[in-house]
Design an enzyme around this catalytic site. Structure first.
Site, PDB file in Angstrom:
ATOM      1  N   ALA A 496      85.085  19.784  38.823  1.00 27.65           N
ATOM      2  CA  ALA A 496      85.713  20.734  39.732  1.00 27.65           C
ATOM      3  C   ALA A 496      84.660  21.364  40.619  1.00 27.65           C
ATOM      4  O   ALA A 496      83.525  21.589  40.197  1.00 27.65           O
ATOM      5  CB  ALA A 496      86.419  21.827  38.945  1.00 27.65           C
ATOM      6  N   ASP A 669      65.583  37.945  39.144  1.00 26.60           N
ATOM      7  CA  ASP A 669      65.694  36.662  38.480  1.00 26.60           C
ATOM      8  C   ASP A 669      64.776  36.611  37.252  1.00 26.60           C
ATOM      9  O   ASP A 669      65.165  36.172  36.174  1.00 26.60           O
ATOM     10  CB  ASP A 669      65.325  35.589  39.519  1.00 26.60           C
ATOM     11  CG  ASP A 669      65.361  34.211  38.937  1.00 26.60           C
ATOM     12  OD1 ASP A 669      66.452  33.804  38.526  1.00 26.60           O
ATOM     13  OD2 ASP A 669      64.285  33.578  38.871  1.00 26.60           O
ATOM     14  N   LYS A 673      65.795  36.478  33.201  1.00 31.12           N
ATOM     15  CA  LYS A 673      65.253  35.474  32.277  1.00 31.12           C
ATOM     16  C   LYS A 673      64.618  36.168  31.080  1.00 31.12           C
ATOM     17  O   LYS A 673      64.790  35.730  29.932  1.00 31.12           O
ATOM     18  CB  LYS A 673      64.232  34.596  32.995  1.00 31.12           C
ATOM     19  CG  LYS A 673      64.877  33.639  33.985  1.00 31.12           C
ATOM     20  CD  LYS A 673      63.828  32.928  34.826  1.00 31.12           C
ATOM     21  CE  LYS A 673      64.467  31.943  35.785  1.00 31.12           C
ATOM     22  NZ  LYS A 673      63.550  31.530  36.851  1.00 31.12           N
TER      23      LYS A 673
END
Ligand code: ADP
Ligand code: ASP
Ligand code: MG
Length: 806
Positions: A496, A669, A673
């Site tokens: 999808a 970011d 993490k």
């Protein structure tokens, strides 16, 4: 002497009948040939009788039947033979017409009429085949096979039958042809041996004639490990013991009619199942020998059954309850397929055909009326739409672990088991599941015991950007090796994007899947997930290669429905701790996997390594890492000659950074993490607990557009150069790093000298150092490219493989 039985498909056309002729004529010695009706004919005869009794027109059905037989006859015989044969057949057609007319006029369908009508097919087919096979003589089975009434049906009277057949022994010609299925009672009224009964006719003849072998010729290569119409990978079994064949056929393996085994077993006549359409295939031999090499030989199932439960604390320790229960059911001719009673005796469950459920329930309500009114018994519970699945094999005797493995795999796939029964003979373990789960159960069980040549895994991929595409290519490249070496079949059962979706249970053709997706039906992620759950395939894995929050929101639902989740999308695991924890615990509860190795360091084995360390008793004391390839690239390339803004522009142009470089530069970011790593080290940290210094001061992030930001960035070039220079003058360099020490998480610049492991960290590499109990003085280091579609896709692939635990 051999008895050969040919089933409906073997009699289904002139071509098939010619194969039968060839097979019979090739076999030397004396032969007895038993045949079914032409394929589908018995059903139509019954159909006609039902129409007749309701006063509906049955003429169309009758004409269809005549036409079908006429076509076969005209294709097989010369006109002169045809005329003679048609005269013979005409007698049967006349009788059938008369009967149907009678039924239609009286509106009554007696057992006698029903049996006579349904048995016409065998009389027709045996006449045809006898005319076709050279030197054959046609017999009428009704003269030899004798039945008596039993409940709603008939059972064979063994002694007179054996005697009548035995008397034939010395007068048989080289080829004797018998219609299967039909018999008669003491008054010479027509009866039958029940649907599928031609196999039984053949077995009775074989026993009565002391045949050397009974061959059942059908349309499959033999007895298969499971119903080949359901399990495409079912394979042919070389050998079964009588007991195994009996169990499997009782539990729905239609290839042989269950009572067939008994006469053969009593006379120790080997049964060989053969394929009329592939006579070279060796087939399946059924005899007295047992081979226990394989613990589980096969599985079969029965559909359209109901689970009937009598429940109540007043039953505990009271004797006679089960006797009364079974007696009440027996009086109503309710056949019990499976019985299960808990040792607490507070409930007894039986499985019966759903068509008997109403009658059975009433019978029990009546029988236990008193106990129910006194509340000693709660009542009679009926679960309809159930199926029974049975695994069979003599090798299960005295070996442990079979049921453990069985129910482990069934449970892991989210299949609810309603009742279980294992006979003390340990030949069979049967259990009850909802019919919606039947197909999945059969697949799972077939794979669990390596009855399959391979295990299948069904992937549903959301997101077909660069990572998703790269993953598809990798799957395609590896598919053959995985199948050959690891016996794993990876099927991309659905893909999808944000607008469309495409499904194929047996696996999409990867070459064309993306093109087809463009023309596929519209669907959002919610619909995609609902369909995955509805498809209910075994070993389903949802793979998220998007970066979308709406996709991440679906994980919980998927895990709750026993679909494993493998994701390259960090949103879920780095959102609030509660969400992270819920996903992890749900996966454990449901026995599925939630894997996100690529959330940190792309394909680098960081999370896996940490997990293994923790599982083996090591403790992660400190963690230091460079986790952003983009930021590391920028730091590495800024110099006295190259300004920060230039390098950022380059990173943006080359696609190293996010299209909006602020996403990298703000440090979020890296923070995310680090959060994930900390949580994997069992620290329940939230974003607010992380002490973060962004790569740039906050005020640089207030601009609206990327262009404005890039222009503004030049203002910082000098300050950054100064910072860099300062470090350089001290013999150090800058690194934008993350750390976790004593549960304290920190993200920001550090300065490292040449003795530090981060000093030499070229390009856009990532590195993580783990200081643990076992790796204290010399921490463990993991280093490599930590970004890029290819390495990320490789990491996702590795997680997928981990789901199946090769
Ligand atoms: P015939 O008309 O020759 O008696 P049947 O239709 O009664 O044939 O039985 C053969 C069919 O049984 C096969 O075509 C297959 O679809 C089905 N079947 C179900 N379970 C099994 C199994 N375990 N092994 C082989 N065939 C099976
Ligand atoms: N013709 C019968 C049936 O369809 C018997 C058989 O084929 O075995 O049930
Ligand atoms: Mg059959």
């Amino acid at each position: 002497m051999k008895v050969l039985k040919f089933g409906g498909t073997s009699m289904g056309s002139s071509v098939a009948m010619l194969s039968v002729k060839r097979i019979v004529e090739k076999i030397k010695g004396q032969k007895v040939v038993v045949v079914s009706a032409v394929g589908g004919v018995t059903d139509e005869l019954i159909n006609a009788s039902k129409k007749a009794v309701k006063g509906e027109s049955y003429i169309d059905v009758l004409n269809y039947l005549k036409e079908k037989h006429n076509q076969i006859v005209s294709e097989l015989f010369t006109p002169s033979v045809e005329v003679k044969l048609q005269e013979q057949l005409e007698v049967i057609w006349k009788e059938l017409e008369q009967l149907l007319k009678g039924v239609s006029l009286t509106g009554e369908l007696s057992t006698k009429s029903y049996d006579t009508i349904s048995g016409c097919g065998e009389r027709l087919s045996s006449s045809i085949i006898s005319a076709l096979i050279s030197n054959s003589k046609l017999y009428d089975s009704r003269e030899f096979i004798k039945t008596e009434k039993n409940g709603n049906g008939h059972v064979v009277k063994i002694n007179p039958t054996m005697q009548a057949i035995g008397e034939l022994k010395f007068s048989l010609p080289e080829v004797a042809v018998f219609p299967g299925f039909i018999a008669s009672d003491d008054n010479d009224e027509n009866t039958t041996l029940g649907r599928g009964g031609s196999d039984y006719s053949a077995a009775l003849l074989a026993a009565g004639l002391d045949a050397d072998k009974l061959e059942i010729w059908t349309d499959v290569d033999g007895f298969m490990s499971a119903d080949p119409r359901v399990i495409k990978r079912a394979y042919c079994l070389e050998h079964l013991s009588y007991a195994e064949a009996m169990e499997l056929s009782h539990f729905g393996a239609k290839v042989i009619y269950p009572p067939t085994i008994i006469p053969a077993l009593q006379k120790q006549i080997p049964i060989l199942i053969k394929n009329t359409f592939n006579p070279e295939a060796p087939g399946t031999l059924i005899d007295k020998n047992t081979d226990v090499e394989r613990k589980v030989k096969g599985l079969s199932s029965i559909k359209d059954v109901s689970l009937l439960t009598l429940q109540g604390n007043g039953m505990i320790g009271v004797s006679g309850i089960s006797m009364r229960m079974f007696k009440a059911l027996a009086i109503e001719n309710v056949n019990i397929i499976l019985i299960s009673q808990a040792s607490s005796e507070s409930s007894i469950s039986v499985v019966i055909n759903s068509s008997d459920a109403e009658v059975a329930k009433m019978a029990l309500l009546n029988e236990f009326e008193k106990e129910i009114s006194r509340k000693q018994i709660n009542g009679v519970l009926v679960d309809s739409k159930m199926s029974v699945v049975a695994i069979v094999g003599e090798g299960m005797k005295h070996t442990s672990g079979v049921s453990g493995q069985l129910f482990h795999d069934v449970g892991k796939n989210g299949i609810n088991v309603y009742a279980i029964a294992q006979g003390a003979s340990e030949l069979n373990i049967s259990f009850v599941v909802h019919e919606d789960d039947l197909r999945k159960t059969l697949n799972v069980v077939h794979e669990a015991f390596f009855l399959s040549q391979y295990q299948a895994i069904h992937l549903y991929l959301a997101g077909v950007g660069t990572v998703g595409k790269s993953l598809l290519t990798k799957i395609q490249r590896q598919a053959e090796r995985l199948l050959k070496v690891e016996r794993l079949s990876i099927r991309v059962a659905g893909i999808a994007n944000s607008r469309q979706m495409l499904f194929k249970d047996r696996g999409l053709d990867i070459d064309t899947a993306l093109d087809k997706l463009k023309e596929a039906s519209p669907g959002n992620i919610g619909q995609f997930v609902d369909q995955i759950i509805e498809n209910n395939m075994s070993n389903s894995v949802f793979v998220d290669c998007s970066a979308s929050p709406v996709v991440a929101e679906q994980y919980l639902k998927l895990l709750q429905n026993n679909v494993s989740v493998v994701t390259a999308n960090k949103i879920a695991s780095s959102s609030d701790y509660e969400t992270y924890k819920k996903l992890k615990t749900t996966a454990v509860q449901k026995g599925v996997k939630y894997l996100f190795e690529t959330n940190v360091g792309a394909g680098l084995p960081i999370i896996n390594t940490m997990n293994s360390m923790i599982q083996s008793g090591d403790k992660i004391l400190q963690l230091e890492a460079v986790l952003s390839g983009t930021l590391n690239y920028i730091v590495n390339n800024v110099s006295a000659e190259r300004k920060l803004s230039e390098v950022v522009q380059e990173a943006k142009d080359k696609g190293y950074s996010e299209p909006d470089p602020r996403i990298d530069l703000i440090g979020k970011d890296v923070l995310r993490k680090l959060l994930i790593l900390a949580r994997e080290c069992e620290y329940p940290l939230e974003e607010k607990h992380v002490d973060i210094t962004p790569f740039l001061p906050e005020e640089f992030f207030t601009e609206e557009s990327v262009e404005q930001f890039m222009a503004r960035l030049k203002d910082y070039d000098e300050a950054f150069e100064q910072k860099r220079k300062e470090a350089e003058d001290n013999g150090k360099i800058l690194r934008y790093a993350a750390s976790l020490k004593q549960g304290k998480a920190k993200v920001g610049f550090i300065e490292v000298d040449e003795n530090h492991p981060f000093y030499r960290l070229e390009d856009s590499n990532n590195k993580i150092m783990l200081r643990t109990d076992y790796y204290y003085d010399h921490p463990m280091e993991i280093k490599g490219y930590g970004a890029g579609a290819d390495v990320t896709a490789a990491g996702v692939f590795a997680d997928i493989i981990k789901v199946v635990n090769l």
